[in-house]
Design a protein around this motif. Structure first.
Motif, short mmCIF file in Angstrom:
data_model
loop_
_atom_site.label_atom_id
_atom_site.label_comp_id
_atom_site.label_asym_id
_atom_site.label_seq_id
_atom_site.Cartn_x
_atom_site.Cartn_y
_atom_site.Cartn_z
N SER A 229 1.32 -0.99 0.04
CA SER A 229 0.13 -0.35 -0.19
C SER A 229 0.84 1.55 -0.05
O SER A 229 0.33 2.41 -1.06
CB SER A 229 -0.95 -0.02 1.31
OG SER A 229 -1.50 -1.15 1.43
N GLY A 247 0.96 -12.28 3.34
CA GLY A 247 1.97 -12.89 2.07
C GLY A 247 0.96 -12.61 0.93
O GLY A 247 1.62 -13.60 0.47
N SER A 348 -0.55 7.22 8.70
CA SER A 348 -1.70 5.75 7.12
C SER A 348 -1.27 5.90 6.13
O SER A 348 -1.03 7.35 5.94
CB SER A 348 -3.20 5.71 7.57
OG SER A 348 -3.30 5.96 6.63
#
Ligand SMILES: Nc1nc2c(ncn2[C@@H]2O[C@H](COP(=O)(O)OP(=O)(O)OP(=O)(O)O)[C@@H](O)[C@H]2O)c(=O)[nH]1
Ligand SMILES: [Mg+2]
Length: 446
Positions: A229, A247, A348
């Protein structure tokens, strides 16, 4: 030896203009055969006319520029033919030149001749290839700084300074009864000055390497921490697969972007955990290699949960590395983030301010934040780095010998080694093989 060589100087393919370049003693004669114009060719003046083949049949209309030795790139007579940018025309012009007696140039042969004719020193000749290979403005600026050739003069001055001390030492060693031992303080001052000059050379070289090669950043962390991300957010693109399944990333993924003027290679890796299946284990092995090879390690942790063994293990293993620690998922809590130190970035990947802070932290850790710029000539090749490190090593030993009060003869051997190593940088001790290696990097026509 003195053949006239020919090669296209522009890349293959179509374009507005292509250039065929010749260098060598027969350029005037070849110009008379290959070029027709109402005007006579004047030295270094562009003349418009017709380029013809060995049978005087027209190939194209274009421009010819003749330069006479030594006022040319190679230091020899050169002829440049500018034709329409067609691969077929370029091929024909080169073929016609060869059939009139020229030989096809090998890679880098024009620059090699420039070096052999004293137009460029070895360091500057290598910089020509770096200018061509530059992928960013700052890389081009750094390479340009080397084209001037000031480095060689600088290194020669340092060699001369060491040579002068060596001479004094040799006199005292060979004729101990007649020649007084040189003043230790003076020898030490010379060693000190050489050390600090060479350290600066090494630092500049590192900066040059950074702008040329960029910096690699390995994104590592436990599974599901948000590494992929983060890669996507930094790139502003959905490059890597993101999922809630731990994973997800099995192989390393590499993408590049520019941060504060430096090209950064981001490497997203497989999450590291102890109990993994075989395929995942291979991915983890690759993650570890990426950590070892990277300039900067970006450790991503899930800050919303208590840190697991994997997270703590990674923090420990990367403690002595240049790193940035990021506690992610602040929108879900700070149970883990709370237990970390003040130098950790919290936030974040979904928050633009966090991404900006991470970019900033990468630049700070990697190169102290400022866009690196180099206007001084600097060492660039692995060979030059090795030689300067070796010289520094010899000087450090000389320094220790002088400090330790050992006989001054011991210093001579070390200074001789420093002197010889610096000869590899100035090109004074360059071998044929070394010269071949430098020019092997070039393209044909340069
Ligand atoms: N709420 C929240 N979810 C996030 C955040 N960052 C990532 N996620 C989610 O966490 C999950 C894992 O994200 P990835 O980016 O795939 O994690 P990874 O570290 O690459 O995982 P592996 O490739 O499996 O090692 C996904 O469902 C993401 O959407 C965040 O800041 N907040
Ligand atoms: Mg991933």
């Amino acid at each position: 030896v003195n053949e006239t060589i020919v090669a296209p100087a522009t890349p293959p393919g179509t374009g507005a203009i292509s250039i065929v370049r010749l260098s060598g003693p027969d350029c005037s004669a070849l110009a008379a055969r290959l070029f027709r114009s109402n005007e006579a060719l004047r030295e270094r003046v562009a003349t418009y006319g017709t380029i013809v083949d060995e049978d005087a049949v027209a190939i194209d209309r274009g421009v010819a520029i003749l330069a006479r030795a030594p006022h040319s790139y190679t230091g020899e007579d050169t002829l440049e033919l500018q034709v329409h940018g067609s691969p077929a025309i370029v091929r024909e012009v080169v073929r016609a030149a060869i059939s009139c007696g020229a030989r096809a140039a090998t890679a880098g042969e024009f620059t090699r001749r420039a070096f052999l004719n004293g137009k460029l020193d070895l360091h500057a000749a290598a910089a020509v290839a770096d200018v061509i290979a530059a992928e960013s403005r700052s890389a081009a600026r750094a390479a340009l700084a080397n084209l001037g050739g000031g480095l060689t003069a600088d290194v020669r001055a340092q060699r001369a300074r060491i040579a002068a001390v060596l001479e004094d030492l040799a006199g005292a060693i060979d004729f101990p009864d007649e020649v007084a031992e040189p003043d230790r303080a003076r020898v030490l001052a010379t060693v000190n000055a050489a050390q600090s000059d060479l350290q600066r050379l090494l630092r500049d070289g590192e900066t040059g390497r950074l702008v040329r090669e960029g910096a690699s950043v390995a994104i590592v962390g436990p599974p599901n921490a948000g590494k992929s991300s983060l890669l996507n957010a930094l790139l502003g693109d959905d490059r890597a697969i993101v999922s809630e399944i731990a994973g997800t990333t099995r192989d390393t993924i590499e993408e590049s972007l520019v941060i504060a003027g430096v090209r950064v290679r981001l490497i997203d890796t497989a999450g590291i955990r102890a109990h993994a299946d075989r395929l995942e284990s291979e991915g983890i092995a690759r993650s570890r290699r990426a950590i070892d090879a990277a300039r900067i390690v970006l450790v991503v942790l899930d800050g919303s949960h208590p840190l697991g063994d994997e997270a703590r293990g990674l923090l420990e293993q990367t403690a002595d590395r240049t790193r940035v620690i990021f506690a992610n998922k602040s929108d879900l809590g700070d149970t883990g983030a709370r237990t970390l130190g003040a130098d950790v970035i919290r936030g974040s990947v979904r928050d633009a301010a966090t991404i900006a802070a991470l970019r900033n932290a990468i630049a700070q850790q990697g190169w102290h934040g400022e866009t690196p710029d180099l206007e001084r000539p600097h060492i660039a090749s692995a060979r030059e780095f090795d030689a300067v490190r070796d010289a520094l090593d010899a000087l450090a030993r000389a320094h220790a010998t002088l400090d330790g009060g050992d006989p001054i003869d011991f210093v001579a051997g070390e200074l001789a080694r420093a002197h010889a190593s610096l000869g590899h940088v100035s090109g004074d001790t360059a071998t044929e093989e070394l010269i071949d290696n430098i020019f092997a990097r070039f393209c044909i026509g340069k």
